[in-house]
Design a protein around this motif. Structure first.
Motif, short mmCIF file in Angstrom:
data_model
loop_
_atom_site.label_atom_id
_atom_site.label_comp_id
_atom_site.label_asym_id
_atom_site.label_seq_id
_atom_site.Cartn_x
_atom_site.Cartn_y
_atom_site.Cartn_z
N ILE A 1 24.87 72.71 56.56
CA ILE A 1 24.23 71.43 56.21
C ILE A 1 22.71 71.57 56.23
N TRP A 2 22.18 72.22 57.25
CA TRP A 2 20.73 72.42 57.32
C TRP A 2 20.23 73.21 56.12
N LEU A 3 20.91 74.27 55.80
CA LEU A 3 20.48 75.11 54.69
C LEU A 3 20.60 74.38 53.36
N MET A 4 21.70 73.66 53.16
CA MET A 4 21.89 72.93 51.90
C MET A 4 20.87 71.82 51.76
N LYS A 5 20.52 71.16 52.86
CA LYS A 5 19.52 70.10 52.80
C LYS A 5 18.16 70.66 52.38
N ASN A 6 17.83 71.85 52.85
CA ASN A 6 16.56 72.46 52.45
C ASN A 6 16.51 72.72 50.95
N PHE A 7 17.62 73.14 50.38
CA PHE A 7 17.66 73.35 48.93
C PHE A 7 17.56 72.02 48.19
N LEU A 8 18.23 71.00 48.70
CA LEU A 8 18.19 69.69 48.05
C LEU A 8 16.79 69.07 48.13
N ASP A 9 16.08 69.32 49.22
CA ASP A 9 14.72 68.79 49.36
C ASP A 9 13.78 69.34 48.30
N GLY A 10 14.13 70.48 47.72
CA GLY A 10 13.30 71.07 46.68
C GLY A 10 13.51 70.46 45.30
N ILE A 11 14.51 69.59 45.16
CA ILE A 11 14.78 68.94 43.87
C ILE A 11 14.01 67.62 43.83
N PRO A 12 13.17 67.40 42.81
CA PRO A 12 12.41 66.15 42.72
C PRO A 12 13.32 64.93 42.69
N LEU A 13 12.97 63.92 43.45
CA LEU A 13 13.74 62.68 43.49
C LEU A 13 13.66 61.93 42.16
N ASP A 14 12.64 62.24 41.35
CA ASP A 14 12.50 61.58 40.06
C ASP A 14 13.70 61.82 39.16
N LEU A 15 14.35 62.97 39.31
CA LEU A 15 15.52 63.26 38.49
C LEU A 15 16.65 62.27 38.79
N ASP A 16 16.86 61.98 40.08
CA ASP A 16 17.89 61.02 40.46
C ASP A 16 17.56 59.63 39.90
N GLU A 17 16.31 59.22 40.07
CA GLU A 17 15.91 57.89 39.63
C GLU A 17 16.04 57.73 38.12
N ALA A 18 15.66 58.76 37.38
CA ALA A 18 15.77 58.71 35.92
C ALA A 18 17.23 58.62 35.50
N ALA A 19 18.09 59.34 36.18
CA ALA A 19 19.51 59.31 35.84
C ALA A 19 20.13 57.96 36.17
N HIS A 20 19.72 57.36 37.30
CA HIS A 20 20.23 56.04 37.66
C HIS A 20 19.77 54.97 36.67
N VAL A 21 18.56 55.11 36.16
CA VAL A 21 18.06 54.17 35.15
C VAL A 21 18.92 54.22 33.89
N ASP A 22 19.40 55.43 33.57
CA ASP A 22 20.25 55.60 32.39
C ASP A 22 21.69 55.21 32.64
N GLY A 23 21.98 54.72 33.85
CA GLY A 23 23.32 54.24 34.16
C GLY A 23 24.24 55.23 34.83
N ALA A 24 23.71 56.36 35.28
CA ALA A 24 24.54 57.37 35.93
C ALA A 24 24.90 56.93 37.35
N THR A 25 26.12 57.23 37.75
CA THR A 25 26.55 56.93 39.11
C THR A 25 26.06 58.02 40.06
N VAL A 26 26.25 57.78 41.34
CA VAL A 26 25.84 58.76 42.35
C VAL A 26 26.57 60.09 42.16
N PHE A 27 27.87 60.01 41.90
CA PHE A 27 28.65 61.24 41.73
C PHE A 27 28.26 61.97 40.44
N THR A 28 27.91 61.21 39.40
CA THR A 28 27.45 61.85 38.16
C THR A 28 26.15 62.60 38.40
N VAL A 29 25.24 61.97 39.12
CA VAL A 29 23.97 62.62 39.44
C VAL A 29 24.20 63.88 40.27
#
Length: 274
Positions: free
Chosen positions: A150-178
């Motif tokens: 979990i610690w290691l995976m979180k470090n990799f996830l922290d490197g992904i810009p949050l803007d990608l999630d927000e842009a996908a949610h704006v387009d109607g993507a669900t959490v699982f789709t993102v």
């Protein structure tokens, strides 16, 4: 001039001595595995043979132990990777009230020695019917590997810009789709790193299956190696070395793979932000 050269040579001399110390047991395994008359002492074979490998590979007990080890390691690695992704995603993307407490608890669990919990785990497994089952071994080893995963995976996830999630949610993507269509492909190198580390740790784990399994047809190769050495009045060193060489192969393969994926994984943050 001589003193300067001497000082520079000292670290290399020390490294060479350490390399020789670590290389001699490995060389003994290689030479003894192909030696028709292998002994406990290091020597270059006078009669080369592949018969030791044939004897090991054609033995049903050895085949079963390798299969058990692969199954336990693969199952544990898949469980750890899957649970780590689902656990690390909210820890990385959301502001949770007790996130720091949870992360500190996980960090504490990574430092907890396995021997400290084996006695209560042994008693619990006896009471719930998980003792001497491969399922119990897989579940326990997965639980002990999850904090680090979990610690290691979180470090990799922290490197992904949050803007990608927000842009996908704006387009109607669900959490699982993102998660599955955007995040997982980007952290694939990190997934490989967690998988490789978990598999390597499971493959080389002797203590847990030795305590929780007592049937010869269920133990993995790590335990069979010990029993192979201890259950014979006269140890057949050639076969023992051949078994050890085969047992080391998955670790060597994963080491080569880890060099590739580790470099990609730790560069993931910069690549994603770029």
């Amino acid at each position: 001039m001589f003193n300067k050269k001497s000082k520079r040579a000292v670290p290399y001399i020390i490294l060479v001595i350490l390399a020789v110390i670590f290389a001699l047991p490995l060389l003994w395994i290689v030479f003894a595995a192909f030696d028709k008359n292998a002994v406990s002492n290091f020597k270059i074979p006078t009669e080369w043979t592949v018969g030791n490998f044939v004897e090991v590979l054609t033995n049903e007990k050895n085949q079963r132990s390798f299969a058990n080890g692969i199954w336990i390691s693969l199952a544990q690695s898949v469980i750890v990777v899957a649970v780590s992704i689902f656990a690390a995603y909210p820890l990385s993307r959301y502001e949770l009230k007790y996130k720091n407490i949870f992360m500190n608890t996980i960090l504490f669990m990574t430092a907890l020695p396995m021997t400290a919990v084996m006695v209560p785990v042994y008693k619990i497994f006896l009471n719930v019917g998980l003792f001497n089952t491969m399922t119990g071994v897989i579940l326990f080893m997965s639980a002990t590997s999850l904090p680090y995963g979990i610690w290691l995976m979180k470090n990799f996830l922290d490197g992904i810009p949050l803007d990608l999630d927000e842009a996908a949610h704006v387009d109607g993507a669900t959490v699982f789709t993102v998660l599955f269509k955007i995040i997982v492909p980007l952290i694939f190198p990190g997934i490989c790193v967690v998988f490789i580390y978990t598999f390597s740790g499971s493959w080389g784990n002797f203590f847990v299956p030795y305590i929780l399994l007592n049937s010869a047809d269920k133990v993995p190769a790590s335990v069979t190696l010990y029993q192979f050495f201890g259950s014979h009045g006269t140890v057949v060193y050639g076969q023992l070395a051949a078994f050890s060489a085969l047992y080391a192969m998955p670790a060597l393969i994963l080491y080569v793979l880890s060099q590739t994926w580790m470099s990609k994984g730790f560069n993931l943050s910069g690549a994603a932000k770029g």
